[in-house]
Design an enzyme around this catalytic site. Sequence first.
Site, PDB file in Angstrom:
ATOM      1  N   HIS A 148       0.850  -1.205   0.000  1.00 24.92           N
ATOM      2  CA  HIS A 148       0.000   0.000   0.000  1.00 24.92           C
ATOM      3  C   HIS A 148       0.881   1.250   0.000  1.00 24.92           C
ATOM      4  CE1 HIS A 148      -3.647   2.389   1.428  1.00 24.92           C
ATOM      5  NE2 HIS A 148      -2.650   3.203   1.705  1.00 24.92           N
ATOM      6  N   GLU A 149       1.867   1.275   0.919  1.00 24.32           N
ATOM      7  CA  GLU A 149       2.716   2.473   1.052  1.00 24.32           C
ATOM      8  C   GLU A 149       3.585   2.680  -0.179  1.00 24.32           C
ATOM      9  OE1 GLU A 149       0.926   3.126   4.690  1.00 24.32           O
ATOM     10  OE2 GLU A 149       1.779   4.327   3.090  1.00 24.32           O
ATOM     11  N   HIS A 152       1.760   4.184  -3.023  1.00 25.00           N
ATOM     12  CA  HIS A 152       1.634   5.648  -2.929  1.00 25.00           C
ATOM     13  C   HIS A 152       2.817   6.295  -3.644  1.00 25.00           C
ATOM     14  CE1 HIS A 152      -1.927   6.332  -0.611  1.00 25.00           C
ATOM     15  NE2 HIS A 152      -1.481   5.771   0.510  1.00 25.00           N
ATOM     16  N   TYR A 163      -4.546  14.183  -2.932  1.00 26.43           N
ATOM     17  CA  TYR A 163      -4.926  13.431  -1.735  1.00 26.43           C
ATOM     18  C   TYR A 163      -6.071  14.104  -0.973  1.00 26.43           C
ATOM     19  CZ  TYR A 163      -3.883   9.857   1.800  1.00 26.43           C
ATOM     20  OH  TYR A 163      -3.934   8.767   2.635  1.00 26.43           O
ATOM     21  N   GLU A 172      -6.189   6.252  -2.321  1.00 26.75           N
ATOM     22  CA  GLU A 172      -6.253   5.217  -1.291  1.00 26.75           C
ATOM     23  C   GLU A 172      -6.665   3.871  -1.856  1.00 26.75           C
ATOM     24  OE1 GLU A 172      -5.487   4.662   1.950  1.00 26.75           O
ATOM     25  OE2 GLU A 172      -4.267   6.344   1.265  1.00 26.75           O
ATOM     26  N   GLU A 183      -0.367  -9.159  -2.373  1.00 29.54           N
ATOM     27  CA  GLU A 183      -0.557 -10.250  -1.409  1.00 29.54           C
ATOM     28  C   GLU A 183      -0.891 -11.541  -2.175  1.00 29.54           C
ATOM     29  OE1 GLU A 183      -3.959 -10.749   1.763  1.00 29.54           O
ATOM     30  OE2 GLU A 183      -2.510  -9.239   2.474  1.00 29.54           O
ATOM     31  N   GLU A 194      -8.852  -8.180   2.422  1.00 30.16           N
ATOM     32  CA  GLU A 194      -8.839  -7.246   3.548  1.00 30.16           C
ATOM     33  C   GLU A 194      -7.469  -6.593   3.647  1.00 30.16           C
ATOM     34  OE1 GLU A 194     -10.764  -8.573   7.157  1.00 30.16           O
ATOM     35  OE2 GLU A 194     -12.567  -8.520   5.912  1.00 30.16           O
ATOM     36  N   THR A 201      -4.837  -5.685  15.522  1.00 32.00           N
ATOM     37  CA  THR A 201      -5.408  -6.239  16.773  1.00 32.00           C
ATOM     38  C   THR A 201      -4.982  -7.701  16.980  1.00 32.00           C
ATOM     39  OG1 THR A 201      -7.387  -6.912  15.570  1.00 32.00           O
ATOM     40  CG2 THR A 201      -7.424  -4.748  16.665  1.00 32.00           C
ATOM     41  N   ASP A 233      -9.891  13.748   7.670  1.00 35.28           N
ATOM     42  CA  ASP A 233      -9.139  12.771   6.872  1.00 35.28           C
ATOM     43  C   ASP A 233      -9.124  13.135   5.386  1.00 35.28           C
ATOM     44  OD1 ASP A 233      -7.609  10.471   6.382  1.00 35.28           O
ATOM     45  OD2 ASP A 233      -9.402   9.238   6.035  1.00 35.28           O
ATOM     46  N   HIS A 238      -9.825   7.595   3.641  1.00 36.10           N
ATOM     47  CA  HIS A 238      -9.674   6.221   4.118  1.00 36.10           C
ATOM     48  C   HIS A 238     -11.003   5.523   4.350  1.00 36.10           C
ATOM     49  CE1 HIS A 238      -5.636   7.826   5.120  1.00 36.10           C
ATOM     50  NE2 HIS A 238      -5.298   6.638   4.645  1.00 36.10           N
TER      51      HIS A 238
HETATM   52  O1  LIG Z   1      -0.848   5.238   3.884  1.00 37.37           O
HETATM   53  C1  LIG Z   1      -1.937   5.571   4.344  1.00 37.37           C
HETATM   54  O2  LIG Z   1      -2.932   5.828   3.610  1.00 37.37           O
HETATM   55  C2  LIG Z   1      -2.123   5.720   5.837  1.00 37.37           C
HETATM   56  C3  LIG Z   1      -1.348   6.985   6.215  1.00 37.37           C
HETATM   57  C4  LIG Z   1      -1.839   7.530   7.519  1.00 37.37           C
HETATM   58  C5  LIG Z   1      -1.118   8.809   7.848  1.00 37.37           C
HETATM   59  C6  LIG Z   1      -1.454   9.985   7.156  1.00 37.37           C
HETATM   60  C7  LIG Z   1      -0.756  11.138   7.473  1.00 37.37           C
HETATM   61  C8  LIG Z   1       0.267  11.147   8.418  1.00 37.37           C
HETATM   62  C9  LIG Z   1       0.560   9.972   9.066  1.00 37.37           C
HETATM   63  C10 LIG Z   1      -0.114   8.789   8.783  1.00 37.37           C
HETATM   64  C11 LIG Z   1      -1.596   4.491   6.595  1.00 37.37           C
HETATM   65  C12 LIG Z   1      -2.518   3.268   6.522  1.00 37.37           C
HETATM   66  C13 LIG Z   1      -3.963   3.597   6.812  1.00 37.37           C
HETATM   67  O3  LIG Z   1      -4.857   3.184   6.094  1.00 37.37           O
HETATM   68  N1  LIG Z   1      -4.204   4.305   7.915  1.00 37.37           N
HETATM   69  C14 LIG Z   1      -5.570   4.646   8.243  1.00 37.37           C
HETATM   70  C15 LIG Z   1      -6.159   3.611   9.235  1.00 37.37           C
HETATM   71  C16 LIG Z   1      -5.453   3.620  10.558  1.00 37.37           C
HETATM   72  C17 LIG Z   1      -4.215   3.088  10.822  1.00 37.37           C
HETATM   73  N2  LIG Z   1      -3.919   3.246  12.117  1.00 37.37           N
HETATM   74  C18 LIG Z   1      -4.937   3.907  12.741  1.00 37.37           C
HETATM   75  C19 LIG Z   1      -5.095   4.316  14.059  1.00 37.37           C
HETATM   76  C20 LIG Z   1      -6.253   4.993  14.380  1.00 37.37           C
HETATM   77  C21 LIG Z   1      -7.240   5.262  13.445  1.00 37.37           C
HETATM   78  C22 LIG Z   1      -7.101   4.863  12.103  1.00 37.37           C
HETATM   79  C23 LIG Z   1      -5.921   4.191  11.789  1.00 37.37           C
HETATM   80  C24 LIG Z   1      -5.642   6.037   8.829  1.00 37.37           C
HETATM   81  O4  LIG Z   1      -4.557   6.605   9.129  1.00 37.37           O
HETATM   82  O5  LIG Z   1      -6.784   6.501   8.956  1.00 37.37           O
HETATM   83  C25 LIG Z   1      -2.429   2.614   5.132  1.00 37.37           C
HETATM   84  C26 LIG Z   1      -2.443   1.099   5.355  1.00 37.37           C
HETATM   85  C27 LIG Z   1      -2.416   0.842   6.857  1.00 37.37           C
HETATM   86  C28 LIG Z   1      -2.002   2.204   7.467  1.00 37.37           C
HETATM   87 CA   LIG Z   2      -6.782  -8.866  14.557  1.00 34.75          CA
HETATM   88 CA   LIG Z   3      -4.744  -8.572   3.132  1.00 41.46          CA
HETATM   89 ZN   LIG Z   4      -2.793   5.169   1.834  1.00 42.44          ZN
END
Ligand SMILES: O=C(O)[C@H](CCc1ccccc1)CC1(C(=O)N[C@@H](Cc2c[nH]c3ccccc23)C(=O)O)CCCC1
Ligand SMILES: [Ca+2]
Ligand SMILES: [Ca+2]
Ligand SMILES: [Zn+2]
Length: 315
Positions: A148-149, A152, A163, A172, A183, A194, A201, A233, A238
């Site tokens: 995913h990263e 980006h 974004y 996203e 995967e 997923e 968790t 967001d 997301h």
């Molecule tokens: O790359 C991305 O799009 C997400 C980047 C998040 C971010 C943005 C700006 C500054 C710092 C971090 C990271 C990921 C993401 O989807 N984050 C979501 C879900 C999430 C991860 N950890 C969390 C903790 C609390 C709430 C939501 C989240 C988010 O930040 O919303 C991508 C895959 C997994 C982590």
């Molecule tokens: Ca889990």
């Molecule tokens: Ca997966």
């Molecule tokens: Zn992302």
Amino acid sequence: IRTVSVTGSGIGVLGDTKTLNLDKVTVKIRNKTETQYQTNDLTRSAVITTYTANNATRLPGSIVYSLSQIINDPAAVDAHYYAGVVYDYYKTKFGRNGIDNGNMTIKSTVHYSRNYVNAFWNGSQMVYGDGDGVNSLALSGGLDIIAHEMTHGVDEYEADLIYKDQSGALNESFSDCFGTFIEYFAQKNKFDWEMGEDVWTPKIANDALRSLQDPTKYGDPAHMNDYNYTTSDNGGVHTNCGIPNKACYLIATSSGMTIEKTEQIYYRALVNYLTQSSDFKAAKEALIQSAVDLYGVNSVEANAVKAAFEAVGIY
Ligand SMILES: O=C(O)[C@H](CCc1ccccc1)CC1(C(=O)N[C@@H](Cc2c[nH]c3ccccc23)C(=O)O)CCCC1
Ligand SMILES: [Ca+2]
Ligand SMILES: [Ca+2]
Ligand SMILES: [Zn+2]
């Protein structure tokens, strides 16, 4: 200093042993020499270097190394190994030379901040937190998250989708879709629709951050009727990604379709048709056009794309 590529290994976040490409470096420290095995993979056309932020936030931090060929840092082991998997996917499937298609160095930093339950692409590199042991394990332990990263990064050199709002949700979604495609490419035995399930968790089974098959499982919309108009967001990127994510799932699982065909359609759209301001409707048209280019007008593939986007309310 002298460097030579050697094979090492280490245990990953989930306790599995991985073989790693390391760089054996003899460094002089004051008046003695020390041999370091650094997480610097010189075996591919793009160098892959893995750093640690040592739980601070300065990037990239310092290169992870060991005095033996065993890297004793699970988060670094997975970040280093999976970055190579993602490079190999883009090279094998599309002939792409890494993030910028010019074999730029692929940099990852682990141990970012403290109890950091997230990861990100900062415009130049990948960054991973350790999680907090409850909400998540170290995030580099999930191949779909690393993919995913890194996607980006690929997007930034291609469509470079803004974004925010629909183009941001598309940004996203493309990262979630390629996270899933990669995967499938590398872990068919534990493939799913997923995101982040491997590290999310640890005490709760069968859950994840997002579902492409059923976005509503985690409260995300799967249809335009449920688009989440919000300013948080970056316009809910997301959560609203659930709509194009659902379309991707429907395309790949339509009769006559495969993941192999779907990923070719998605890559062609990302590289040839999508632009910074593309919205969901533009993505539907870009993906249909890509399917037409690859499989023909009115083909099963092009019609599967059309039907999937209409099923999620994008006409
Ligand atoms: O790359 C991305 O799009 C997400 C980047 C998040 C971010 C943005 C700006 C500054 C710092 C971090 C990271 C990921 C993401 O989807 N984050 C979501 C879900 C999430 C991860 N950890 C969390 C903790 C609390 C709430 C939501 C989240 C988010 O930040 O919303 C991508 C895959 C997994 C982590
Ligand atoms: Ca889990
Ligand atoms: Ca997966
Ligand atoms: Zn992302």
